[in-house]
Enzyme design. Structure first.
Site, PDB file in Angstrom:
ATOM      1  N   CYS A 367      37.707  46.644  35.593  1.00 16.89           N
ATOM      2  CA  CYS A 367      37.155  46.579  34.230  1.00 16.89           C
ATOM      3  C   CYS A 367      36.403  47.889  34.018  1.00 16.89           C
ATOM      4  CB  CYS A 367      36.251  45.353  34.130  1.00 16.89           C
ATOM      5  SG  CYS A 367      34.660  45.541  33.351  1.00 16.89           S
ATOM      6  N   CYS A 370      32.556  47.874  33.966  1.00 15.20           N
ATOM      7  CA  CYS A 370      31.976  47.554  35.285  1.00 15.20           C
ATOM      8  C   CYS A 370      32.182  48.743  36.229  1.00 15.20           C
ATOM      9  CB  CYS A 370      32.624  46.319  35.897  1.00 15.20           C
ATOM     10  SG  CYS A 370      32.849  44.967  34.753  1.00 15.20           S
TER      11      CYS A 370
END
Ligand SMILES: Cc1cc2nc3c(=O)[nH]c(=O)nc-3n(C[C@H](O)[C@H](O)[C@H](O)COP(=O)(O)OP(=O)(O)OC[C@H]3O[C@@H](n4cnc5c(N)ncnc54)[C@H](O)[C@@H]3O)c2cc1C
Length: 540
Positions: A367, A370
């Site tokens: 992600c 992240c």
């Protein structure tokens, strides 16, 4: 078994505790760290939010391949996973690829000499930009992290303010698999199976360790070396901080409303005392690294295209370092790698390699948002470890690092990562306080009015079809804000009304005083004026 404050019944009891030292720190307690954070946190907020230097981070976010085999499919389809890239026209000219492109063949020592020999260099963007980019440092052997080279064409600028760390929906099995791989790095390759943390971590199919397993982990950690425990606690502390951020900036997917999620925090962090301890431990370690910058600050360049801003950032960093310096050292790096020199040096090498692997694992995070914060924070911790274990302590006269140490040199991205990572952990500690307030609010005995309101709410929710619940929730939130504003406004109006009413009530006595009383200034003035106009002796 060690007794810790966290074992008491009240889950929040730890917050003000000043008696029990957090394991592996130098007498740091939760209360002492909280006090220190109250001083440091506003300085960090100011530094990270108000200076371009700390706000823009250049990294290779999209073009680095994951070097490790990942079996699971990545799934992070939500918008919250995306990263907003900053257009290069919006970053100070000095850091643009145009400026960076001119730096082929650049040697940091040369630029240092230019800056030292020519003060007017501050006006000269090209020369400064050379001093800004200490990319080709000769420090590969001392690096605890793979840092993206800012000269790479695959790098992009990201404004950290535009991409806050928050809930993204990135979850198991992919995210959990990455955490497993990260924790696998905690053990040296030669570890005995008796202290095999990875198999403990992943017992069953990706199952979180049960409480008894956590107790087992605590017991086994006692058998680890100091260095292994510090390695594990740094990673676990970073993990706790990430969990705290995502629970505080949480998206309720059914209502679409962002806000703190107390249950999420209690489940992921608060109910695991050791994770909370590790968060405070990791913060203590970062603070000590910051403190150790004392005496080295003059060797760092906080370059900007204006000398004014360079000086401003330098002053703010100095202020931060000085503030941290006023407190005791809560982490003592000198107790690590201090045995037989040959063995210690080999252990340190191993420690560095394992931490570098953790940083490389960040390129596998599925992600974008992240990955961004994962890369910044591993770089921040890597920089702190470099400062702690490779740089001399100038405040210590008998410097045990003297023979192996090297003068501090940090890349721009390392300074930015260090300060922002410190800020992340500082905010996590603030969030914990806010979660506590939320907990108190939710656990206060209900007033009669709230009881009636809550039963009305339950009644409405029961009879309105589920599909309308998100709209109900939004309407309820708007109504709550409206209700709050209404009472505040009403309070102001009432205050005015009270003032006017009290003035009216005073009116009869005022009229009596001014027109009819013997002390009336008006009547006395008039009678005195008339008296002066009447010839003397005419009146009796
Ligand atoms: C580098 C990285 C960055 C991430 N950033 C974000 C983000 O910004 N936003 C977001 O929404 N999600 C992020 N994630 C995902 C998030 O961390 C969790 O993986 C996800 O929310 C699923 O959580 P979980 O409760 O299933 O357990 P996980 O957090 O995935 O943890 C896996 C296992 O690790 C153990 N564990 C958990 N916490 C700790 C700890 N503090 N110390 C030791 N062991 C622990 C437990 O056994 C747990 O079952 C990130 C993941 C990674 C790998």
């Amino acid at each position: 078994k060690k007794q810790t404050v966290m074992e008491a019944n009240d889950p929040w009891k730890f917050e003000g505790d000043t008696k029990h030292a957090i394991p592996d720190t130098s007498e740091a307690t939760f209360g002492a760290i909280k006090d220190l954070n109250e001083r440091v946190s506003p300085l960090l907020k100011d530094l990270t939010e108000k200076s371009d230097y700390m706000r823009f981070y250049r990294l290779n976010l999209f073009n680095k391949e994951c070097k490790y085999k990942m079996d699971d499919n990545v799934f992070c389809g939500s918008n919250a996973c995306n990263v907003v890239i900053t257009d290069e026209n919006n970053v100070p000219d000095i850091w643009s690829s145009r400026a960076l492109g001119k730096l082929e063949g650049f040697m940091p020592e040369l630029s240092r000499q230019i800056v030292e020999s020519d003060q007017s260099v501050m006006e000269n963007v090209e020369k400064i930009s050379q001093s800004c980019l200490l990319e080709r440092l000769d420090d590969q052997d001392r690096q605890y992290c793979y840092v993206d080279n800012e000269l790479d064409s695959g790098c992009v600028y990201v404004s950290l303010l535009d991409n806050p760390e928050r809930f993204t929906g990135y979850a198991a099995p992919h995210a959990t698999r990455i955490w497993e791989m990260i924790y696998n790095e905690c053990l040296p390759d030669t570890s005995e199976p008796t202290i095999d943390f990875p198999s403990l971590f992943m017992q069953g199919s990706l199952a979180p360790p049960s409480n008894s397993q956590e107790n087992m982990l605590n017991e086994r950690m006692d058998m680890w070396t100091n260095e292994q425990r510090v390695f594990y606690r740094v990673l676990s502390g970073m993990h706790s901080s990430i969990s705290t951020h995502l629970c505080y900036n949480y998206l309720n997917q059914s209502t679409g409303v962002w806000g703190p999620n107390l249950n999420c925090f209690m489940e992921k962090v608060l109910s695991h005392p050791e994770r909370l301890e590790n968060l405070y431990f990791a913060y203590s370690l970062l603070l000590r690294a910051m403190d150790k910058l004392n005496g080295h600050l003059d060797t760092l360049t906080f370059c900007h295209d204006s000398a004014l801003q360079d000086t401003e950032v330098r002053h703010k960093v100095r202020d931060l370092v000085d503030t941290v310096d006023q407190y005791p050292r809560y982490f003592d790096e000198s107790v690590l790698f201090n045995g037989d020199p040959e063995l210690s040096s080999a252990m340190k090498k191993e420690f560095r390699e394992h931490f570098r692997t953790v940083s490389a694992l960040m390129d596998c995070v599925g992600c974008e948002r992240c990955r961004l914060w994962g890369k910044i924070q591993t770089n921040g911790f890597g920089t702190a470890l470099k400062i702690l274990f490779e740089v001399p302590d100038v405040e210590n006269e008998i410097d045990q690092f003297e023979s192996t140490s090297f003068p501090l040199q940090l890349r721009r991205s390392e300074i930015v990562a260090l300060v922002n990572t410190l800020d992340r952990l500082s905010r996590s500690i603030n969030y914990i306080q806010k979660f506590h307030e939320l907990y108190i609010e939710q656990h206060q005995p209900e007033s009669m009015f709230r009881k009636v309101l809550n039963s009305m709410k339950r009644f409405v929710y029961q009879y309105v079809p589920e599909v309308f619940h998100p709209y109900l929730k939004k309407t309820y939130n708007v109504a709550r804000i409206f209700y709050h504003d209404f009472w505040m406004e009403l309070e102001v109006v009432l205050e005015g009304f009270r003032y006017v009413l009290s003035s009216y009530l005073k009116l009869p006595s005022m009229i009596n005083f001014y027109f009819f009383s013997s002390e009336s200034p008006l009547l006395n003035y008039m009678s005195e004026s008339i008296r002066q106009r009447i010839p003397s002796g005419w009146l009796p």
